[in-house]
Motif scaffolding. Structure first.
Motif, mmCIF file in Angstrom:
data_model
loop_
_atom_site.group_PDB
_atom_site.id
_atom_site.type_symbol
_atom_site.label_atom_id
_atom_site.label_comp_id
_atom_site.label_asym_id
_atom_site.label_seq_id
_atom_site.Cartn_x
_atom_site.Cartn_y
_atom_site.Cartn_z
ATOM 1 N N THR A 1 0.838 -1.198 0.000
ATOM 2 C CA THR A 1 0.000 0.000 0.000
ATOM 3 C C THR A 1 0.870 1.243 0.000
ATOM 4 O OG1 THR A 1 -1.692 -1.177 1.274
ATOM 5 C CG2 THR A 1 -1.851 1.226 1.201
ATOM 6 N N GLU A 2 0.513 2.201 -0.836
ATOM 7 C CA GLU A 2 1.149 3.519 -0.836
ATOM 8 C C GLU A 2 0.201 4.478 -0.126
ATOM 9 O OE1 GLU A 2 3.129 4.532 -4.782
ATOM 10 O OE2 GLU A 2 1.883 2.828 -5.377
ATOM 11 N N ARG A 3 0.618 4.992 1.024
ATOM 12 C CA ARG A 3 -0.252 5.870 1.797
ATOM 13 C C ARG A 3 0.581 6.737 2.736
ATOM 14 N NH1 ARG A 3 -0.469 4.166 7.104
ATOM 15 N NH2 ARG A 3 -0.256 1.925 7.571
ATOM 16 N N LYS A 4 -0.083 7.644 3.426
ATOM 17 C CA LYS A 4 0.587 8.427 4.461
ATOM 18 C C LYS A 4 0.949 7.519 5.635
ATOM 19 C CE LYS A 4 -1.173 13.138 3.838
ATOM 20 N NZ LYS A 4 -1.876 14.256 4.518
ATOM 21 N N VAL A 5 2.161 7.689 6.146
ATOM 22 C CA VAL A 5 2.619 6.924 7.303
ATOM 23 C C VAL A 5 3.192 7.928 8.298
ATOM 24 C CG1 VAL A 5 4.093 5.071 8.144
ATOM 25 C CG2 VAL A 5 3.267 5.020 5.773
ATOM 26 N N SER A 6 2.602 8.012 9.479
ATOM 27 C CA SER A 6 3.102 8.974 10.458
ATOM 28 C C SER A 6 4.165 8.338 11.343
ATOM 29 C CB SER A 6 1.957 9.506 11.333
ATOM 30 O OG SER A 6 1.537 8.518 12.256
ATOM 31 N N ILE A 7 5.034 9.162 11.861
ATOM 32 C CA ILE A 7 6.072 8.669 12.766
ATOM 33 C C ILE A 7 5.454 8.169 14.068
ATOM 34 C CG2 ILE A 7 6.529 10.975 13.712
ATOM 35 C CD1 ILE A 7 9.084 8.107 13.121
ATOM 36 N N ASP A 8 4.345 8.774 14.481
ATOM 37 C CA ASP A 8 3.647 8.302 15.689
ATOM 38 C C ASP A 8 3.106 6.895 15.483
ATOM 39 O OD1 ASP A 8 3.513 10.874 17.425
ATOM 40 O OD2 ASP A 8 2.842 11.528 15.457
ATOM 41 N N GLU A 9 2.550 6.638 14.282
ATOM 42 C CA GLU A 9 2.037 5.308 13.972
ATOM 43 C C GLU A 9 3.164 4.282 14.037
ATOM 44 O OE1 GLU A 9 0.119 2.753 10.240
ATOM 45 O OE2 GLU A 9 0.484 4.901 10.017
ATOM 46 N N LEU A 10 4.308 4.615 13.453
ATOM 47 C CA LEU A 10 5.447 3.697 13.477
ATOM 48 C C LEU A 10 5.887 3.397 14.906
ATOM 49 C CD1 LEU A 10 7.933 4.659 10.612
ATOM 50 C CD2 LEU A 10 6.320 2.750 10.713
ATOM 51 N N HIS A 11 5.912 4.448 15.734
ATOM 52 C CA HIS A 11 6.342 4.266 17.124
ATOM 53 C C HIS A 11 5.376 3.335 17.865
ATOM 54 C CE1 HIS A 11 6.844 5.551 21.423
ATOM 55 N NE2 HIS A 11 8.092 5.299 21.073
#
Length: 355
Positions: free
Chosen positions: A275-285
């Motif tokens: 999937t190509e989408r927005k990925v936030s740094i908070d989500e990754l954390h």
């Protein structure tokens, strides 16, 4: 040979470097390609000449306004010749960058012919040791001596070649990446989607800090909210999350990576969700805290696939896959490098052979 191409052979050939002495981008071959442009005349006088310094007027516009674009691709030694990996996409992207920088387009098919001739002439410079290649750097600079703030009326297209080893000294060892939340790399509407010099030199301060802290590169966040992942300084970025592969969407400030494109095409062929989408740094954390961030890897011409073992953000360390290369990262690396070197069947028709 192209009928309009002049070739002047170098009579003072250099000694080839040892196979274990190939730092990235420090050694150059015996010849280079040059072609000039003038408004009203177009691109003219394509020539292969001995590698040498160039002379420019002190008022050449490249020095003052940075009107330039470049590309990076590789030539690989295979059993039946020299292979180029998707070079048509590099020349297509060179024109995309040129459009953004108000530089006249090249004839992609014509320049492809010149590129093949140059590499054919320099084929002995293509190293054969696993992990090595001949790096190809096409670039265009504005040459008109004029201090007016406007596009140049003259340009020079050049192609230089450099035998190289691995981009990162550790090879496929997972790297540590610093997440940059102070400096801005690019914003939508700017030049982030173009390969142009200023995008890279403006990243030096953040890179210097990352290196000082023991990281190999910088992961940039968006320039508006400082929240969403964009790309690493030298490559696009992918994350494997609960079996799905996610990568930031192309939004006008992210480079249209050719290895990125190839990875997405392979994953779809293999039936792996991507999937190509927005990925936030908070989500990754949050995913890292839950143990759901399974793999991370960068993609690019220089490194091909570079596994990421650690992300450092705001004092937090996100350890990924216990600092080990993931199964998918390894498979992608083996597949792409196998195609590039002719060891695997090129069912995608990605390679071009130079005899």
């Amino acid at each position: 040979m192209s009928t309009d191409l002049e070739i002047v052979k170098n009579t003072n050939l250099k000694a080839k470097p040892e196979k274990d002495q190939l730092p990235f981008g420090r050694t150059f071959t015996d010849h280079m390609f040059v072609m000039d442009y003038e408004t009203g005349k177009g691109w003219y006088e394509p020539r292969i000449i001995p590698y040498e310094p160039i002379t420019l007027d002190p008022a050449a516009m490249i020095f003052h306004y940075g009107q330039t674009v470049f590309e990076g691709l590789k030539a690989y030694r295979a059993n039946d010749g020299i292979l180029l990996f998707r070079p048509d996409k590099n020349l297509e992207r060179l024109n995309l960058s040129s459009e953004r920088l108000s530089i006249p387009p090249i004839d992609e098919e014509r320049v492809m012919g010149y590129l093949k001739e140059l590499i054919h002439l320099e084929q002995d410079w293509v190293p054969s040791t696993p992990g090595t290649s001949l790096y190809v750097r096409p670039y265009i600079i504005a040459t008109e001596p004029n201090l007016s703030v406007a596009p140049s009326n003259t340009y020079k297209l050049m192609i230089i070649l450099s035998p190289v080893g691995s981009y990162f000294s550790g090879g496929l060892t997972p790297v540590k990446i610093s997440v940059e939340d102070k400096f801005t790399r690019a914003v939508k509407g700017g030049t982030g989607m173009a390969k142009t010099a200023g995008n890279y030199s403006s990243a030096y301060q953040a890179q210097a800090k990352a290196y000082k802290d023991g990281n190999a590169d910088v992961l940039w966040l968006d320039g508006v909210e400082k929240r969403y992942i964009e790309e690493v300084g030298s490559m696009n970025i992918f994350f494997k999350i609960n079996g799905e592969v996610v990568t930031p969407e192309l939004n006008g400030s992210i480079l249209h990576g050719i290895t990125r494109m190839s990875v997405i095409e392979l994953l779809k062929k293999w039936g792996i969700p991507v999937t190509e989408r927005k990925v936030s740094i908070d989500e990754l954390h949050q995913l890292s805290e839950k143990g759901q961030l399974e793999e991370a890897f960068g993609t690019g011409t220089a490194a091909v696939i570079s596994p990421v073992g650690e992300l450092n953000w705001a004092g937090e360390k996100m350890i990924i896959n216990n600092h080990e290369i993931g199964e998918l990262s390894q498979k992608l690396y083996d597949t792409i490098t196998g195609i590039q070197t002719g060891k695997l069947e090129d069912s995608q028709n990605w390679t071009v052979t130079i005899k």
